[in-house]
Design a protein around this motif. Structure first.
Motif, PDB file in Angstrom:
ATOM      1  N   HIS A  51      -9.821  -2.437   4.731  1.00 29.63           N
ATOM      2  CA  HIS A  51      -8.556  -1.886   4.242  1.00 29.63           C
ATOM      3  C   HIS A  51      -7.499  -2.986   4.251  1.00 29.63           C
ATOM      4  CE1 HIS A  51      -6.139   1.599   3.113  1.00 29.63           C
ATOM      5  NE2 HIS A  51      -5.161   1.104   3.857  1.00 29.63           N
ATOM      6  N   LEU A  52      -6.560  -2.887   3.298  1.00 34.08           N
ATOM      7  CA  LEU A  52      -5.493  -3.889   3.216  1.00 34.08           C
ATOM      8  C   LEU A  52      -4.162  -3.211   2.941  1.00 34.08           C
ATOM      9  CD1 LEU A  52      -8.127  -5.337   1.471  1.00 34.08           C
ATOM     10  CD2 LEU A  52      -6.585  -7.256   1.847  1.00 34.08           C
ATOM     11  N   ARG A  53      -3.127  -3.762   3.525  1.00 32.75           N
ATOM     12  CA  ARG A  53      -1.753  -3.374   3.212  1.00 32.75           C
ATOM     13  C   ARG A  53      -1.085  -4.581   2.542  1.00 32.75           C
ATOM     14  NH1 ARG A  53      -1.515  -1.663   8.878  1.00 32.75           N
ATOM     15  NH2 ARG A  53      -2.100   0.547   9.024  1.00 32.75           N
ATOM     16  N   VAL A  54      -0.618  -4.376   1.334  1.00 31.80           N
ATOM     17  CA  VAL A  54      -0.050  -5.461   0.534  1.00 31.80           C
ATOM     18  C   VAL A  54       1.408  -5.126   0.227  1.00 31.80           C
ATOM     19  CG1 VAL A  54      -0.261  -6.838  -1.556  1.00 31.80           C
ATOM     20  CG2 VAL A  54      -2.305  -5.874  -0.491  1.00 31.80           C
ATOM     21  N   GLU A 265      -1.657   0.345  -0.381  1.00 28.73           N
ATOM     22  CA  GLU A 265      -2.792   0.535   0.518  1.00 28.73           C
ATOM     23  C   GLU A 265      -4.035   0.463  -0.361  1.00 28.73           C
ATOM     24  OE1 GLU A 265      -2.635   1.109   3.832  1.00 28.73           O
ATOM     25  OE2 GLU A 265      -0.448   1.230   4.022  1.00 28.73           O
ATOM     26  N   VAL A 266      -4.798  -0.616  -0.276  1.00 25.98           N
ATOM     27  CA  VAL A 266      -5.906  -0.845  -1.194  1.00 25.98           C
ATOM     28  C   VAL A 266      -7.169  -1.184  -0.414  1.00 25.98           C
ATOM     29  CG1 VAL A 266      -4.412  -1.601  -3.082  1.00 25.98           C
ATOM     30  CG2 VAL A 266      -5.306  -3.276  -1.461  1.00 25.98           C
ATOM     31  N   PRO A 268     -10.452  -3.697  -0.226  1.00 20.41           N
ATOM     32  CA  PRO A 268     -10.913  -5.007  -0.713  1.00 20.41           C
ATOM     33  C   PRO A 268     -12.224  -4.855  -1.480  1.00 20.41           C
ATOM     34  CG  PRO A 268     -11.345  -4.794   1.633  1.00 20.41           C
ATOM     35  CD  PRO A 268     -10.562  -3.570   1.238  1.00 20.41           C
ATOM     36  N   PHE A 318     -13.081 -11.880  -1.484  1.00 17.59           N
ATOM     37  CA  PHE A 318     -12.750 -10.504  -1.842  1.00 17.59           C
ATOM     38  C   PHE A 318     -11.605 -10.518  -2.855  1.00 17.59           C
ATOM     39  CE2 PHE A 318     -14.900 -10.111   2.157  1.00 17.59           C
ATOM     40  CZ  PHE A 318     -15.595  -8.908   2.074  1.00 17.59           C
ATOM     41  N   ILE A 320      -8.325  -8.365  -4.419  1.00 13.40           N
ATOM     42  CA  ILE A 320      -7.356  -7.304  -4.130  1.00 13.40           C
ATOM     43  C   ILE A 320      -6.692  -6.907  -5.440  1.00 13.40           C
ATOM     44  CG2 ILE A 320      -5.333  -6.655  -2.787  1.00 13.40           C
ATOM     45  CD1 ILE A 320      -5.990  -8.970  -0.907  1.00 13.40           C
ATOM     46  N   VAL A 322      -4.014  -5.656  -7.773  1.00 13.13           N
ATOM     47  CA  VAL A 322      -2.576  -5.370  -7.763  1.00 13.13           C
ATOM     48  C   VAL A 322      -2.081  -5.427  -9.204  1.00 13.13           C
ATOM     49  CG1 VAL A 322      -0.298  -6.082  -6.946  1.00 13.13           C
ATOM     50  CG2 VAL A 322      -2.278  -6.337  -5.454  1.00 13.13           C
ATOM     51  N   ILE A 335       0.318  -9.723   3.552  1.00 10.26           N
ATOM     52  CA  ILE A 335      -0.963  -9.014   3.465  1.00 10.26           C
ATOM     53  C   ILE A 335      -1.476  -8.797   4.878  1.00 10.26           C
ATOM     54  CG2 ILE A 335      -3.343  -9.094   2.660  1.00 10.26           C
ATOM     55  CD1 ILE A 335      -2.488 -10.828   0.366  1.00 10.26           C
ATOM     56  N   VAL A 337      -4.775  -7.290   6.886  1.00 13.03           N
ATOM     57  CA  VAL A 337      -6.177  -6.933   6.698  1.00 13.03           C
ATOM     58  C   VAL A 337      -6.640  -6.141   7.916  1.00 13.03           C
ATOM     59  CG1 VAL A 337      -8.504  -7.787   6.308  1.00 13.03           C
ATOM     60  CG2 VAL A 337      -6.550  -9.000   5.321  1.00 13.03           C
TER      61      VAL A 337
END
Length: 562
Positions: A51-54, A265-266, A268, A318, A320, A322, A335, A337
């Motif tokens: 999970h990632l917060r960008v 909230e995406v 990878p 990976f 992402i 956007v 970012i 992770v």
């Protein structure tokens, strides 16, 4: 002591890559042994990103300024049409092919009249708006071009004059019962002609004569000050992020503008591409890409790096996703992770990490030169200009080769092709040949007297560029377009510059460094593309490309000949 391998990489002493990249297979036991050797059977005490917060911000490009004209005012940024259409567009209503364009516009109006049942007005309109072909220089034109011009003068009308005429007076030409129909035809025709070509804005075209390049700036206002992106050396073709530099000293005086912020909230996504090598031995690979077929020697580092990345490290990356708006500048603010163990890792920009070491950064990717963001501790800006995804290129109507002639210690501008009044390209060699009554060489008489010649002849489409100092006290040199003495003996219709690139109507001086020993080529031609709004855009563009080496003109001074 036990020995462990973290990674086994192919290695060969051969100059060929194929043997080192081969994975010869045997029986299933061999597969299991290779899995053990490469660590596929050993568990790793490591986590994978899940999970990632960008955090990303973007600001729209709001203004455009022509830097080829001193003191030009900023214009509204073109959002729907491609940026190349504004940068490269030049005025075509007064160009060499203006006669053809005026005739085509007039014929389009006559066809609309026929479709509306108003064909009886043809002769009256031709009488009021005749297409004047008397001022067209016919010297050196092929017979088909001359006949076409004469035919246009008899059958077409001047669409430029019709477009400039008051509409109220034109409507009076139609009978009272047909005036409404005539008015609708005229209105539709005006809209068609007005949107036919893309022409430059009020500040004119952005072509810089002495640099043979386009110069312009665009600006956004992501904060209290403007972010100005400068493209002062654009040779034409296709714009992208690498054509721009940040100019911290420039400003379009936009004031504080709006900034859009996204907190995403995406998930990878592992990087993949067609023909990517498999990461496990029991998988069958696709044969679309064959890395063993890359031909590279020991010193061909670029190809070796591509092969090594594709075969060893490609499954470590990976992607992402956007989405960002076209026609903006964007910045990743941060970012985070999240891995499979619940750990949170804050990823910093490579540019910021490199700058923190204090060492000089030898290489950067997708970064704008001159961007002060990294020095201020922020991530760099990413430019997303509304540029072409693809376009249709017409045949060049004008082609100039700028070359060096070391034997004569001169530079030359060779007009290979020029645009005629019908908008078609014409070879200058053919243009000169048709203007001469007899091109056969004269017979040499052995008993004739010797003749002194101040200089030998050069084709009249070879235009000399003489070096001159920028100022008497300065060493800098510029190349000035000049004339040859032999042109006085030739027809003025065939001697000297005739195209638009060399600008025969005004003085032309080029910076000496713009014409290297290999030379450069500049062309003019039509471009057709669709914008993000789906509309087609048509404009006349120029292209600057590398030349093909030095050329010899054969120019000699103080010669004797019979």
């Amino acid at each position: 002591m036990d020995t462990y391998w973290d990674r086994i990489e192919p290695h060969t002493r051969s100059d060929e890559l194929e043997e080192g990249l081969q994975a010869r297979i045997a029986d299933p036991l061999w597969f299991l042994a290779r899995q053990w050797q490469l660590g596929e059977l050993r568990g790793e005490d490591a986590a994978s990103p899940i999970h990632l917060r960008v955090d990303v911000v973007d600001a729209k490009l709001r203004s455009f300024r022509n830097e080829a004209v001193a003191g030009a005012s900023p214009e509204a940024f073109p959002t729907a049409r491609p940026l190349e259409a504004r940068v490269e567009a030049e005025v075509v209503s007064t160009g060499p092919g203006a006669l053809q364009l005026a005739a085509e516009a007039g014929l389009a109006f006559l066809r609309r009249l026929d479709g509306a049942g108003l064909g009886a007005l043809r002769e009256e309109l031709r009488r009021r708006f005749p297409l004047d072909v008397s001022a067209i220089a016919l010297t050196g034109l092929p017979v088909r071009e001359v006949r076409r011009i004469q035919l246009l003068g008899r059958r077409a009308l001047d669409g430029r004059a019709l477009l400039a005429a008051p509409r109220a007076g034109l409507v009076e030409l139609a009978p009272p019962a047909s005036r409404d129909s005539f008015k609708r035809v005229l209105q539709h025709w005006h809209g068609e002609i007005a949107g036919r070509f893309v022409e430059p804005g009020g500040s004119g075209d952005t072509w810089v004569d002495d640099r043979l390049e386009y110069a312009f700036t665009v600006a956004a206002s992501p904060g209290d000050t403007d972010l100005v992106l400068s493209a002062r050396e654009y040779p034409g073709g296709q714009l992208d992020w690498y054509a721009f530099d940040v100019d911290p000293a420039a400003s379009h005086e936009l004031g504080r503008g709006g900034v859009t912020r996204q907190q995403l909230e995406v998930l990878p996504v592992p990087l993949s591409y067609a023909g990517m090598p498999s990461s496990r031995w029991w998988e069958l690979e696709e044969g679309t890409v064959y890395f063993g077929g890359i031909e590279a020697g020991p010193a061909d580092l670029a190809r070796l790096l591509v092969a090594e990345f594709g075969t060893v490290y490609s499954d470590d990356w990976f992607v992402i996703p956007v989405r960002l708006p076209v026609g903006s500048v964007a910045r990743i603010r941060g970012i985070d992770v999240i891995d499979t163990f619940g750990g949170v890792h804050h990823v910093k920009s490579t540019a910021v990490l490199d700058h923190a070491t204090g060492a000089e950064r030898p290489w950067a990717f997708f970064e704008l030169a001159g961007d002060p963001s990294v020095a201020a501790g922020a991530n760099p800006w990413l430019a997303l200009p509304p540029t072409l995804n693809g376009a249709l290129d017409g045949e060049p109507v004008e082609h100039i080769s700028f070359v060096r002639d070391e034997a004569a210690n001169l530079a030359w501008a060779i007009e290979q092709t020029i645009e005629t009044a019908t908008g078609r390209p014409l070879s200058r060699r053919l243009h000169v040949g048709l203007a001469q009554t007899d091109g056969s060489p004269a017979a040499v008489d052995a008993d004739a007297a010797w003749r002194y010649r101040l200089q030998t002849s050069v084709p009249p489409y070879w235009i000399p560029l003489l070096p001159e100092r920028v100022a008497p006290e300065l060493p800098e040199i510029r190349l000035r377009r000049a004339r040859l003495l032999a042109w006085e003996e030739l027809d003025r219709g065939i001697a000297g510059a005739k195209g638009r690139i060399l600008a025969p109507e005004r003085a032309l001086r080029l910076h000496e460094e713009e014409i290297p020993s290999s030379g450069v080529q500049v062309t003019r031609g039509w471009q057709l593309a669709r914008g993000v709004d789906g509309r087609p855009y048509l404009w006349m563009a120029r292209r600057k490309r590398p030349g093909r080496g030095e050329r010899g003109s054969g120019l000699q001074f103080d010669t004797l000949a019979r």
